[in-house]
Write an enzyme that holds these catalytic residues in place. Structure first.
Site, PDB file in Angstrom:
ATOM      1  N   LYS A  33     -10.372   4.422   4.419  1.00 47.06           N
ATOM      2  CA  LYS A  33     -10.226   2.907   4.810  1.00 47.06           C
ATOM      3  C   LYS A  33      -8.817   2.767   5.558  1.00 47.06           C
ATOM      4  O   LYS A  33      -8.620   2.103   6.359  1.00 47.06           O
ATOM      5  CB  LYS A  33     -10.581   2.178   3.763  1.00 47.06           C
ATOM      6  CG  LYS A  33      -9.520   2.306   2.704  1.00 47.06           C
ATOM      7  CD  LYS A  33      -9.797   1.280   1.297  1.00 47.06           C
ATOM      8  CE  LYS A  33     -11.047   1.690   0.653  1.00 47.06           C
ATOM      9  NZ  LYS A  33     -10.714   2.886  -0.191  1.00 47.06           N
ATOM     10  N   HIS A  45      -7.802   1.930  -9.948  1.00 48.44           N
ATOM     11  CA  HIS A  45      -6.961   1.516  -9.081  1.00 48.44           C
ATOM     12  C   HIS A  45      -5.864   0.730  -9.500  1.00 48.44           C
ATOM     13  O   HIS A  45      -6.283  -0.493  -9.625  1.00 48.44           O
ATOM     14  CB  HIS A  45      -7.489   1.231  -7.813  1.00 48.44           C
ATOM     15  CG  HIS A  45      -6.796   1.200  -6.597  1.00 48.44           C
ATOM     16  ND1 HIS A  45      -5.789   0.917  -6.280  1.00 48.44           N
ATOM     17  CD2 HIS A  45      -7.001   2.019  -5.710  1.00 48.44           C
ATOM     18  CE1 HIS A  45      -5.252   1.117  -4.879  1.00 48.44           C
ATOM     19  NE2 HIS A  45      -6.162   2.103  -4.545  1.00 48.44           N
ATOM     20  N   GLU A  58      -7.043   8.745  -4.968  1.00 48.75           N
ATOM     21  CA  GLU A  58      -7.578   8.200  -3.924  1.00 48.75           C
ATOM     22  C   GLU A  58      -6.692   7.739  -3.100  1.00 48.75           C
ATOM     23  O   GLU A  58      -6.393   6.606  -2.727  1.00 48.75           O
ATOM     24  CB  GLU A  58      -8.596   7.191  -4.132  1.00 48.75           C
ATOM     25  CG  GLU A  58      -9.746   7.818  -4.821  1.00 48.75           C
ATOM     26  CD  GLU A  58     -10.710   6.413  -5.287  1.00 48.75           C
ATOM     27  OE1 GLU A  58     -10.270   5.269  -5.213  1.00 48.75           O
ATOM     28  OE2 GLU A  58     -11.777   6.641  -6.138  1.00 48.75           O
ATOM     29  N   PHE A  80      -3.062  -8.589   6.620  1.00 50.49           N
ATOM     30  CA  PHE A  80      -3.975  -7.922   5.302  1.00 50.49           C
ATOM     31  C   PHE A  80      -3.105  -7.349   4.259  1.00 50.49           C
ATOM     32  O   PHE A  80      -3.629  -6.853   2.964  1.00 50.49           O
ATOM     33  CB  PHE A  80      -5.124  -7.420   5.988  1.00 50.49           C
ATOM     34  CG  PHE A  80      -5.866  -7.926   6.785  1.00 50.49           C
ATOM     35  CD1 PHE A  80      -6.306  -9.069   6.432  1.00 50.49           C
ATOM     36  CD2 PHE A  80      -6.174  -7.493   8.254  1.00 50.49           C
ATOM     37  CE1 PHE A  80      -7.546  -9.879   7.390  1.00 50.49           C
ATOM     38  CE2 PHE A  80      -6.959  -8.171   8.997  1.00 50.49           C
ATOM     39  CZ  PHE A  80      -7.674  -9.267   8.694  1.00 50.49           C
ATOM     40  N   ASP A  81      -2.062  -6.652   4.630  1.00 51.36           N
ATOM     41  CA  ASP A  81      -1.239  -5.760   3.836  1.00 51.36           C
ATOM     42  C   ASP A  81       0.196  -6.335   3.516  1.00 51.36           C
ATOM     43  O   ASP A  81       0.981  -5.449   3.003  1.00 51.36           O
ATOM     44  CB  ASP A  81      -1.209  -4.410   4.614  1.00 51.36           C
ATOM     45  CG  ASP A  81      -1.140  -3.152   3.765  1.00 51.36           C
ATOM     46  OD1 ASP A  81      -1.374  -3.145   2.415  1.00 51.36           O
ATOM     47  OD2 ASP A  81      -0.514  -2.115   4.201  1.00 51.36           O
ATOM     48  N   ASP A 140      -2.948 -17.903  19.299  1.00 51.40           N
ATOM     49  CA  ASP A 140      -2.976 -18.483  17.989  1.00 51.40           C
ATOM     50  C   ASP A 140      -1.408 -18.682  17.453  1.00 51.40           C
ATOM     51  O   ASP A 140      -0.787 -17.443  17.440  1.00 51.40           O
ATOM     52  CB  ASP A 140      -3.682 -17.730  16.952  1.00 51.40           C
ATOM     53  CG  ASP A 140      -3.807 -18.531  15.635  1.00 51.40           C
ATOM     54  OD1 ASP A 140      -3.214 -19.127  15.245  1.00 51.40           O
ATOM     55  OD2 ASP A 140      -4.835 -17.727  14.753  1.00 51.40           O
TER      56      ASP A 140
HETATM   57  C1  LIG Z   1     -10.879   2.180  -4.098  1.00 45.00           C
HETATM   58  C2  LIG Z   1      -9.747   2.344  -3.430  1.00 45.00           C
HETATM   59  N1  LIG Z   1      -9.188   3.739  -3.312  1.00 45.00           N
HETATM   60  C3  LIG Z   1      -8.124   3.837  -2.932  1.00 45.00           C
HETATM   61  C4  LIG Z   1      -7.402   2.856  -2.036  1.00 45.00           C
HETATM   62  C5  LIG Z   1      -6.163   3.372  -1.390  1.00 45.00           C
HETATM   63  O1  LIG Z   1      -5.061   2.700  -1.852  1.00 45.00           O
HETATM   64  P1  LIG Z   1      -3.516   2.935  -1.034  1.00 45.00           P
HETATM   65  O2  LIG Z   1      -3.646   3.078   0.225  1.00 45.00           O
HETATM   66  O3  LIG Z   1      -2.938   2.217  -1.654  1.00 45.00           O
HETATM   67  O4  LIG Z   1      -3.309   4.310  -1.877  1.00 45.00           O
HETATM   68  C6  LIG Z   1      -7.991   1.387  -2.023  1.00 45.00           C
HETATM   69  C7  LIG Z   1      -7.238   0.615  -1.235  1.00 45.00           C
HETATM   70  O5  LIG Z   1      -7.690  -0.532  -1.229  1.00 45.00           O
HETATM   71  C8  LIG Z   1      -9.117   1.528  -2.767  1.00 45.00           C
HETATM   72  O6  LIG Z   1      -9.655   0.222  -2.650  1.00 45.00           O
END
Ligand SMILES: Cc1ncc(COP(=O)(O)O)c(C=O)c1O
Length: 838
Positions: A492, A620, A690, A740-741, A777
């Site tokens: 993501k 997380h 992750e 968003f961040d 905007d």
């Molecule tokens: C389930 C899950 N895993 C991993 C991540 C990645 O987090 P980060 O980019 O802070 O390492 C996210 C981010 O929202 C998440 O929701």
């Protein structure tokens, strides 16, 4: 370089002018068949029969590509017998059998008048009585390679050295460079020394060891294609007392869960580094083996064939291995100098030696605790390896955390719009550039290509430079600090296919949260077992899709999800996601996901009743976490849940520590997390993570064009001028990370057309700006106030570092602006370049 006599046509008995002859077609080539022996040599060709055979001399001339053999006419008494054909160099050498000759002799498989010879060739190994069959065809796996010979010689010398140690050490350099190996081989023991060989091919190295060393149990492993030839060699092996050799199939890409169920003391790897694509899998297998056998020694022999093999050393070092290297002579036709590494090695008449070919390296595992302290040492050792093999260092180590690459090896670059050719690539080769300077150089060249006064619509659009070398460095840093924890990259965060490709090459897994993220991960060619569907509330149709493509691992945190999984994918491997304290994180997740500690047991019980397969716990701590103690608490909570699960009847095997790692605080977090994991979870529990932003945030730099400027009085000092700058990218585009961040990207001047030396030039006094996006905007503001050098105007460029995480992936097309900006990929690390074929 050793040369091998090969049968292009295996021998047979054929009639000629009324008599019978043995005919064959041979050539003399290197192990890979890529070079022919280019000097005149006399060969002795003889037939081997029960009764005395028949012999003849032939000459191989420099320039030959093949040589027809016609031995005969055969006396009639011999024709009826089964026979073999032997071809070897005219013997002019006596003495040390430990050295291999310039040309390896060949003996054919048995054949007769009506019995054709199998397509095999028997080699006399570098020690008496070591005879190994290999194929005559083009198979890579079923051949003897130079590094295999080097390993045999190396082990043989180590053992000879041990024998003569009571007197004067025979091979001093072995003693000093590889004391651990000598210790291992010389230790008196009641049970056999356990040895595993990876990629054993014909089995020459492991079989040689078992024939040299008493009380030694060798397990040879390779792909099923070698099984028949290796089994034949095992059957014919003459092992030392109490020694044994066995074979087992092992595919590095799909190692079994119970990879090795006995402690291993020595791992042999010979000539397995030639294929860069297989290196992550090889290092992964080695890493897994030493996890259960932490004291194992790995002996790697390699003949460097191309630059991408350096990746092996990078990956080994990032997995926490360090190398002690040594080298060994093998003969060469072109080196007449009889170079001697050690007088004790002696070079008998007729044997020519070329130093460092192949290079034999010895690698020992560092304990994870040692890794931080020895980071510098590790790189110095790698430096030594690299210098010896190619003359160019991989890295110039500066501090224990900052690794700036040396660009004496070429950084390569490509663009998503094809390779950049007109940018004076030579400039990139300046060895003084740091990675950031390299990025800046590429940004400037791309920006100055654009003529805003004449270009077509959108040609001045914002663009990225992505340094895959930075992603690679972050991976090394991860491995140095959290070697036990396997990263499953959070797609993501930045689903750029190049990033995913590198992650796959590095052996990482993927955290996916939707069907299309799963698709993207699978498109890298990885096995579905390297994906975790880490979304506790999943779309039903996506669940069915996960089931279809075999993505079994997934998270849950509520009862409804369990019923849904039961109905849709009852075989799934489930991770219970628990709540964490994420109050100090930039992006809090716990208000949306995670089961409270009170809910954990009832959920585990429900899963048990539903006969679902719970395999682990995940959490997380929030994205952009600031408090490392959140990890400590979460790991401790996970331990409690593991114990509860065992009471309920689940057998959990994996802990997933989620994401939340940041560039600046990584070592601090890793220290606390690593210790907590080791304290709470024994080594057989697999630990994954992750990470998202950690890997990519610093790898992407964005350049945006100034499309408009408005003069206003400085709000804090009306006597001064201030300016509103409008860029062609904003919070609805790549600066979505502001909304968003919660990021605050910092503008820096990339190009400023105002004349240097003029009052408002880039080097003069700072000017106050506010920076805005292109949409209509009012919230589309990038920076409310910033001071920049020089008077910027329409057509100038600004750039923003650290734009790799949660930027492009959440851009929109609001107001008709593009969400698809060019990315120019570069690599400031040779390791990344090799993995990505840049
Ligand atoms: C389930 C899950 N895993 C991993 C991540 C990645 O987090 P980060 O980019 O802070 O390492 C996210 C981010 O929202 C998440 O929701």
């Amino acid at each position: 370089m050793v040369y091998y006599i090969q049968f292009l046509k295996t021998p047979r008995v054929s009639p000629k002018k009324g008599s019978l002859f043995i005919s064959a077609l041979i050539c003399i080539t290197t192990d890979l068949g890529d070079d022919f022996l280019a000097e005149d040599v006399e060969l002795i060709v003889s037939s081997i029969h029960k009764s005395p055979g028949f012999e003849q001399k032939v000459t191989w001339n420099a320039g030959n590509r093949e040589l027809a053999i016609n031995l005969g006419p055969l006396p009639s008494a011999l024709v009826q017998q089964s026979m073999q054909l032997s071809i070897k160099l005219q013997p002019e050498v006596t003495g040390d059998r430990a050295l291999v000759p310039l040309v390896m002799a060949a003996t054919s498989a048995p054949f007769g008048l009506k019995l054709p010879a199998e397509k095999l060739v028997l080699r006399d190994g570098p020690r008496e009585g070591l005879n190994i069959w290999e194929e005559t065809g083009n198979s890579i796996a079923r051949h003897i390679w130079d590094a295999g010979l080097a390993s045999v010689i190396y082990l043989q010398r180590a053992l000879e050295d041990i024998k003569t140690r009571a007197g004067k050490p025979k091979y001093k350099h072995l003693e000093s460079k590889m004391p651990a190996l000598t210790r291992l081989l010389s230790t008196a023991r009641s049970s056999p020394i356990q040895v595993v060989e990876l990629g054993a091919g014909c089995g020459i190295v492991g079989i040689a060891l078992a024939s040299l060393l008493p009380n030694c149990s060798v397990l040879l492993t390779d792909l099923p294609e070698v099984e028949s030839i290796i089994t034949r060699n095992i059957e014919e092996a003459q092992t030392a007392p109490q020694s044994s050799v066995e074979y087992q199939n092992l595919d590095w890409d799909n190692p079994p869960d119970d990879l090795c169920n006995r402690p291993i003391e020595l791992i042999l790897v010979s000539d397995c580094t030639y294929n860069a694509d297989s290196l992550p899998a090889l290092v992964n297998v080695l890493d897994r083996l030493v996890r259960t056998s932490p004291d194992a020694i790995i002996l790697v022999a390699l003949k460097r064939r191309h630059d991408s093999e350096t990746v092996f050393f990078d990956l080994m070092s990032s997995a926490g291995f360090t190398a002690v290297q040594d080298s060994l002579q093998l003969p060469s036709q072109h080196d007449q100098s009889f170079f001697q590494l050690d007088p004790a090695f002696g070079t008998p008449k007729g044997y020519r030696s070329l130093r460092l070919q192949p290079l034999v390296s010895f690698l020992a595992k560092l304990s994870p605790l040692d890794v931080n302290a020895t980071l510098l040492t590790t790189f110095h050792l790698l430096l030594a390896v690299s210098k010896l093999s190619s003359g160019a260092p991989f890295f110039v180590p500066l501090t224990s955390h900052e690794i700036i690459p040396s660009f004496s090896e070429l950084p390569h670059r490509t663009s998503s719009k094809g390779p950049i050719s007109s940018h004076g690539e030579d400039n990139l080769l300046q060895s003084s550039l740091t990675a950031k300077e390299l990025v800046l150089d590429v940004l400037k060249k791309r920006a100055t290509e654009v003529d805003v006064d004449h270009c077509g619509p959108g040609e001045e659009d914002a663009f990225y430079v992505a340094d895959m070398g930075e992603v690679y460095r972050q991976h090394m840093r991860w491995k140095m600090n959290l070697g036990r924890i396997k990263p499953f990259y959070a797609v993501k965060c930045n689903p750029d296919p190049e990033v995913l490709r590198l992650m796959a090459q590095l052996g990482n897994g993927f955290d996916c949260a939707s069907k299309s993220e799963i698709d993207l991960a699978l498109q890298t060619g990885i096995d579905p077992s390297r994906i975790i569907y880490a979304q506790p509330c999943k779309t039903k149709s996506y669940l069915r899709f996960a089931s279809e493509v075999g993505v079994k691992q997934m998270t849950f945190d509520n009862a409804d999800e369990l019923y849904k999984i039961k109905a849709t994918f009852p075989d799934a491997e489930l991770y219970l996601r628990i709540l964490t304290d994420d109050s100090t994180s930039l992006c809090r997740l716990s208000m949306k996901f995670g089961a409270s500690m009170d809910m954990a047991r009832p959920l585990l019980e429900l899963a048990y009743e539903l006969e679902l397969n719970v395999v682990g716990v995940s959490f997380h701590v929030g994205s952009g976490a600031e408090d490392p103690s959140a990890f400590l608490k979460a790991v401790q909570d996970a331990r409690v849940v593991f114990d509860q699960a065992a009471e309920v009847g689940h057998e959990l095997h994996t802990l997933d520590v989620g994401g939340g790692f940041c560039q600046d605080s990584f070592e601090k977090f890793a220290g606390i997390l690593g210790e907590a994991v080791d304290a709470c979870f024994p080594p057989h529990i697999r630990v994954i993570a992750e990470p998202g932003r950690y890997y990519v945030a610093t790898a992407y730099t964005l350049a945006a064009n100034v499309i408009a400027r408005r003069d206003i009085p400085d709000p804090t000092d009306p006597s001064r001028d201030a300016y509103m700058l409008y860029l062609n990218d904003g919070v609805y585009g790549n600066f979505s990370n502001i909304i968003f961040d919660h990021q605050h990207p910092i503008a820096q001047v990339l190009t400023c057309a105002s004349e240097p030396g003029t009052p408002n030039s880039a080097t003069s006094e700072k000017i106050t700006y506010s920076i805005w996006g292109p949409t209509c905007d009012g919230i589309d503001v990038i920076s409310e106030k910033i001071e920049l050098p020089g008077l910027l105007n329409t057509g100038d460029w600004l750039y923003f570092e650290d734009m790799g995480a949660y930027t492009k992936c959440s851009a929109t097309r609001f107001n008709g602006f593009s969400d698809n900006h060019e990315v120019i990929y570069i690599s400031s690390e040779t390791g990344a370049s090799a993995l990505l074929n840049y």
